[in-house]
Structure formats: structure tokens, C-alpha cells
Design a protein around this motif. Structure first.
Motif, short mmCIF file in Angstrom:
data_model
loop_
_atom_site.label_atom_id
_atom_site.label_comp_id
_atom_site.label_asym_id
_atom_site.label_seq_id
_atom_site.Cartn_x
_atom_site.Cartn_y
_atom_site.Cartn_z
N ILE A 128 -5.93 1.43 -5.99
CA ILE A 128 -5.77 2.87 -5.71
C ILE A 128 -4.38 3.30 -6.18
O ILE A 128 -4.21 4.35 -6.79
CB ILE A 128 -5.98 3.17 -4.21
CG1 ILE A 128 -7.45 2.97 -3.83
CG2 ILE A 128 -5.52 4.58 -3.86
CD1 ILE A 128 -7.74 3.02 -2.33
N ASN A 129 -3.38 2.47 -5.95
CA ASN A 129 -2.02 2.78 -6.41
C ASN A 129 -1.89 2.75 -7.93
O ASN A 129 -0.95 3.31 -8.48
CB ASN A 129 -1.01 1.82 -5.78
CG ASN A 129 -0.79 2.11 -4.31
OD1 ASN A 129 -1.23 3.14 -3.80
ND2 ASN A 129 -0.13 1.20 -3.62
N LYS B 63 -6.14 3.53 -14.85
CA LYS B 63 -6.05 4.93 -14.46
C LYS B 63 -7.37 5.67 -14.72
O LYS B 63 -7.90 5.61 -15.83
CB LYS B 63 -4.93 5.58 -15.27
CG LYS B 63 -4.53 6.96 -14.84
CD LYS B 63 -3.26 7.35 -15.60
CE LYS B 63 -2.86 8.77 -15.34
NZ LYS B 63 -1.50 9.00 -15.87
N SER B 64 -7.85 6.34 -13.69
CA SER B 64 -9.07 7.15 -13.77
C SER B 64 -10.35 6.34 -13.99
O SER B 64 -11.43 6.91 -14.13
CB SER B 64 -8.98 8.23 -14.87
OG SER B 64 -7.95 9.13 -14.56
N LYS B 65 -10.23 5.02 -14.01
CA LYS B 65 -11.43 4.20 -14.15
C LYS B 65 -12.07 3.98 -12.78
O LYS B 65 -11.38 3.96 -11.76
CB LYS B 65 -11.09 2.84 -14.78
CG LYS B 65 -10.66 2.94 -16.23
CD LYS B 65 -11.77 3.46 -17.12
CE LYS B 65 -11.29 3.95 -18.47
NZ LYS B 65 -10.78 2.91 -19.33
N HIS B 66 -13.39 3.89 -12.77
CA HIS B 66 -14.08 3.57 -11.52
C HIS B 66 -14.13 2.05 -11.40
O HIS B 66 -14.81 1.38 -12.17
CB HIS B 66 -15.49 4.17 -11.51
CG HIS B 66 -16.16 4.05 -10.17
ND1 HIS B 66 -17.43 4.50 -9.93
CD2 HIS B 66 -15.72 3.55 -8.98
CE1 HIS B 66 -17.75 4.26 -8.66
NE2 HIS B 66 -16.73 3.69 -8.07
N SER C 279 -6.50 -1.68 -2.24
CA SER C 279 -5.29 -0.88 -2.01
C SER C 279 -4.42 -0.79 -3.26
O SER C 279 -3.95 0.28 -3.63
CB SER C 279 -4.47 -1.57 -0.92
OG SER C 279 -4.50 -0.85 0.25
N ASP D 264 -3.98 4.19 -9.74
CA ASP D 264 -4.69 5.42 -10.12
C ASP D 264 -6.15 5.22 -10.49
O ASP D 264 -6.75 6.07 -11.17
CB ASP D 264 -3.96 6.16 -11.26
CG ASP D 264 -2.57 6.61 -10.84
OD1 ASP D 264 -2.35 6.83 -9.63
OD2 ASP D 264 -1.70 6.74 -11.71
N ALA D 265 -6.73 4.09 -10.06
CA ALA D 265 -8.17 3.91 -10.26
C ALA D 265 -8.92 4.58 -9.12
O ALA D 265 -8.39 4.75 -8.03
CB ALA D 265 -8.49 2.42 -10.29
N THR D 266 -10.16 4.99 -9.40
CA THR D 266 -11.08 5.39 -8.35
C THR D 266 -11.74 4.10 -7.87
O THR D 266 -12.35 3.39 -8.67
CB THR D 266 -12.15 6.34 -8.92
OG1 THR D 266 -11.48 7.47 -9.48
CG2 THR D 266 -13.12 6.79 -7.84
N VAL D 267 -11.60 3.80 -6.58
CA VAL D 267 -11.99 2.47 -6.11
C VAL D 267 -13.12 2.54 -5.08
O VAL D 267 -13.04 3.31 -4.12
CB VAL D 267 -10.78 1.75 -5.47
CG1 VAL D 267 -11.19 0.38 -4.93
CG2 VAL D 267 -9.64 1.62 -6.47
N THR D 268 -14.17 1.77 -5.32
CA THR D 268 -15.22 1.58 -4.31
C THR D 268 -15.16 0.15 -3.81
O THR D 268 -15.14 -0.79 -4.60
CB THR D 268 -16.61 1.86 -4.89
OG1 THR D 268 -16.65 3.21 -5.36
CG2 THR D 268 -17.70 1.69 -3.83
N ALA E 146 0.84 -1.21 0.00
CA ALA E 146 0.00 0.00 0.00
C ALA E 146 0.87 1.25 0.00
O ALA E 146 0.52 2.26 -0.61
CB ALA E 146 -0.94 -0.02 1.20
N MET E 147 2.00 1.19 0.69
CA MET E 147 2.89 2.35 0.79
C MET E 147 3.96 2.38 -0.32
O MET E 147 4.92 3.14 -0.24
CB MET E 147 3.55 2.38 2.17
CG MET E 147 2.57 2.59 3.31
SD MET E 147 1.55 4.09 3.05
CE MET E 147 0.13 3.72 4.07
N PRO F 75 -6.34 -6.12 0.01
CA PRO F 75 -5.12 -5.79 -0.75
C PRO F 75 -5.40 -5.39 -2.20
O PRO F 75 -4.69 -4.57 -2.77
CB PRO F 75 -4.29 -7.09 -0.68
CG PRO F 75 -5.23 -8.15 -0.21
CD PRO F 75 -6.31 -7.47 0.56
#
Lengths: 277, 277
Positions: free
Chosen positions: B175-176, B153-156, B172, B178-182, B127-128, B169
Motif C-alpha cells: 500500500i505504501n 504504483k497503481s497496479k492491482h 501494508s 502505491d499499489a492497490t492491494v487485496t 506501515a506509518m 506486513p
């Protein structure tokens, strides 16, 4: 009537809890605070944290390092503080100058002294339900939400921001609170639309007045974790105030609770140690 | 025409990469596999992993423990494998019987031997942005998405599930990317609505045929990380196939790539060590 979610009563409750707890331990907690460089906000924040520590009976040990310090010198100081039995907690104020490796420096902090919750180990532990210190601002936000009896379970919470000490640990912690969590960031395309679905919006993006009132759902709850020059949060307070059911003011919202959580973690770190005296 | 995202070509590419890499190291990689109890699926999965290991030139060391084993006995075995220089990777097959503490057992595995990516430290590291092993199924999903040139990237991206070795995981890691994550889970109220917004839906929920075709957006991409009795995934394949633009079959989708990632991690763990011979 929009409810204002003030941080001071939450911070006071934490401090009261701590004062009681401190009576039961036979050690004065000590926190080492490190600032690298001249960042004005960093100096201001850390001063506030130190003053609050003193008021609580925690002794701050201040380390102010030159902005040209090398990574080795910084690591050497952290190692020294790690092995100093008297030091209960270590705070390395973010950000540090760009020539330094902040992640490596954070992760050098001993897990049990990571009262600011910045190490990747603390982050992983919390996400997996283990008992480490959650990063202070996320911890403050969750404490504040609980203090005001706001339900998180099954709520759609939108977190704007994915920094290592705020957005990421916050999203993780909220999933553990049974919220449905959407994490947005600079690459999110339709942030207004996503924010518009949130029962709770948490702005942790570091851009003044980023979240607009017209984005949010009528009756949503707005938590502003931002603090920008000129006392501006990450939320456009005026326009959001009209539409939301509750909102944190800036200043006086999340900020005071963040400091109280730092104190709490420091006292708990000292307390764990005191048991073994 | 809906595109079928088969896992075999992805797995083959990973295996080819590995065969080349293995030529450069002077050590035969060894993976210790532990199953506790008689769970039929666990035995089947681990057998598949061992057969794939042998094919790749990795030696599996099988440990099959009685379901009544104590936590201390399990920890003792893990400690022994941790300190055995010959062992490069340790796989403790999930789930283990309920009287045991799985999290403690996972976290006992030495970070550099955590080839299945189950420790909280590996999770926090990834994650880091640090260089540990991501849990194998999330790693497989990301590899598969990249293999088929699907933009993140930029996809939901909507992840259904929040288990410690899959949903958490995966969210996490996305998100790294660059997706928008729900992240949705059992307490998510309006899962159909949320899934309906996803550009990419990833089902990791462990319920057969959970995601229905009518939930998904026309043209969405569907990744099925489930595998339930009767060869059923977590996605209702038939109804989704008509509406999505691409979908992973079950079996033959994520599964083979998951095994290939385990092999890759094991070979990399051995390779890191080989440098120091």
C-alpha cells in the motif's frame, strides 16, 4: 427498502455500557484535548468530543496551541501530559500545521494514554491481535457493522483511503475480522470497477460525494466515513441509496459512534489505572 | 517468453552493497539465532542463514533450545541478548512450539535488534513510514520487484496470506508503494476470481501449488513466497508459467533474497551502533 444505519443507537449502547463500567471504578476519567492552530473543523469536532465527555462524566482538559508553536513546545506538552497521573487519555486533533511533524507528535503519546489510537505502536498492536486502542473512526465502523449484525467474515470489503488514522488501521482491522479486503487510494486506477465488486464499501477518502451509485453492486452495504463542508459525506448519498441494501447517513452515521469510541477508550484507560489505586 | 525472476542476482547486489558498507564500520556484526525445538525446516533455514552470515563476515551466535522450554526461559534469553552490547540482531525462528506465546516472545526483542522485522512495533513503524526493519520476506519481495523494474504504483496486487510476518506486513508495505492491494486468506470465498484480476499475484499462503495457472490473468506477474516439502512453492509453477509474463522460481526466487535482507538488516543494525563507538 434500504436500511439506514444510524449511529445514535450504537453510540447510546456504548454509553450505557460505559455508565455501568464507570460505577465500578473510583476515578473520574480525564481526557486532555490538544488543538494546534485555528482549523475551524478541528475546533468544532473537539468541542463536540468535549461536550460528549462532560455528559459522560469525563473531565476534558483543553489545550489550544498557537499555529506557530514549535515541535519542541508541542512535544513538551505531550510529555507533561504523559507524566501527569491525573490524565487518562490524550487526544491530539489531526491535522496539525504542516511545519510540525505529526507522526513524531502522535508517537510521543504514551501507549496507555493513546485513547484516539493514533500511535504506530497501537496500530501495530491491533494488527497483531494485541490489546491496544484501535483508532476511533475504524473502531466506530467495526462497532456499527457489528451492531447491525452485518457479517464481515468472507465478505469482500473495499476501503477507499489509506490515511494513517483511518484507511490503514481500518483495512488491518477488517482483515482480522476475516474479511477479504481491498485498499484503494489516489493511485488506484479503476476504482469504479473495484468498488463494483464490494459486498461492503467503506469511503474514507475525504472527497465529497466521491462514491457514485452507479459504481456499487446492487444490494451492497455502504459505509460513509467522510464528513466534508456542507454536511456532505464521501458518498453520493442520493444515487447510492437507490442501489444499496444499507447505508450510513451523513451526519448521524459513523460520526456519533466515533465520539462514543473515544469516550469508551478514555474510560477503559482510566479503569485500567483505577485497578492499581 | 516468460521472464524468470531469479533471486540470486538480487541477493548478490544486496551483498555487494553490504560489503562496501561494512568497510565503513569498525565492528563485526553479530546475529543471535534462536531455534526452539526440533523442527527440521527451521534447523535447515537457520543453518542457511548462518552460513550466509559467515560468508558475509557476520558472526552468528547459535542458541538451540529444548522444545519443552518455558516462556520465562525463552524471555530470559531474549532479555540477555537485548542487553548484550555485542549482539546486533536477534532472530527467533518461526514457528516455536504451541505451548509458548510467540507474539510475546517476538515483541520482547528490542526494536533496534529486530533484524528479522517480527515485532508489532516494527510492523507499525513501517506501515506509518518510519524507519524500522520490515519483515525479511516482504522486504525481499519488494526488493526483487524493484530489481526487475516491475512497476507497483497503481497496479492491482493480490496477496494471498495474512500471517504476521508475511501477508500482513507485505500488504501494508505494498500500500505504501502505491499499489492497490487485496488481501486474501483462508476465509476468502472466491479467491480464483480475485486472483484473476491481479496484475501481480503474491502467494504467501503455505499451501503447495495453491495458485493455479487457470486463475491468473494472461500476462500477470507471479511471485511465489512459499516453500513447501519437496521443493514446491505455493504456486503451481507449470500451469502458471504458460500464462504469466514473469514468475519467481522455487527454489531460487524469493528465498535467497530473504536471507540477503536479514544480513542487510543485521549489518545496518551494527552500523547504527558503530557510529557511537
Amino acid at each position: 427498502m434500504t436500511k439506514l444505519l444510524y449511529g445514535n443507537p450504537v453510540a447510546s449502547e456504548i454509553q450505557l455500557r460505559l455508565l455501568n463500567y464507570m460505577k465500578s471504578i473510583n476515578k473520574q476519567p480525564k481526557i486532555a484535548t490538544i488543538i494546534v492552530g485555528d482549523d475551524v473543523s478541528s475546533h468544532k469536532y473537539v468541542n463536540m468530543k468535549e461536550m460528549a465527555s462532560v455528559k459522560m462524566g469525563i473531565e476534558p482538559l483543553s489545550f489550544r496551541l498557537d499555529k506557530h508553536i514549535t515541535q519542541d513546545e508541542l512535544i513538551e506538552l505531550i510529555d507533561k501530559l504523559n507524566s501527569d497521573y491525573e490524565v487518562d487519555g490524550i487526544l491530539l486533533q489531526h491535522p496539525i500545521p504542516g511545519h510540525l511533524n505529526e507522526r513524531e507528535a502522535f508517537d510521543r503519546i504514551l501507549l496507555e494514554k493513546d485513547v484516539d489510537g493514533v500511535t504506530s505502536t497501537s496500530f501495530g498492536d491491533i494488527a497483531m491481535g494485541k490489546n491496544s486502542f484501535l483508532s476511533c473512526t475504524p473502531a466506530a465502523i467495526i462497532e456499527l457493522i457489528k451492531y447491525y449484525d452485518i457479517e464481515m467474515k468472507s465478505k469482500h470489503i473495499v476501503v477507499i483511503g489509506r490515511s494513517s488514522i483511518l484507511g490503514k488501521p481500518l483495512s488491518s482491522a477488517l482483515i482480522n475480522e476475516d474479511a477479504t479486503v481491498t485498499t484503494c487510494h489516489s493511485y488506484t486506477r479503476n476504482v469504479e470497477e473495484i468498488v463494483g465488486q464490494a459486498d461492503i464499501v467503506i469511503a474514507a477518502v475525504g472527497k465529497p460525494k466521491f462514491v457514485k451509485g452507479k459504481w456499487i453492486k446492487e444490494g451492497a452495504i455502504v459505509i460513509d466515513a467522510g464528513y466534508n463542508p456542507g454536511n456532505a459525506g464521501d458518498v453520493d448519498y442520493g444515487s447510492c441509496l437507490e442501489k444499496c441494501s444499507a447505508i450510513t447517513p451523513v451526519p448521524g452515521g459513523v460520526g456519533p459512534v466515533t465520539i462514543a469510541k473515544l469516550l469508551e477508550h478514555t474510560v477503559l484507560a482510566a479503569g485500567k489505572k483505577a485497578k492499581y489505586i
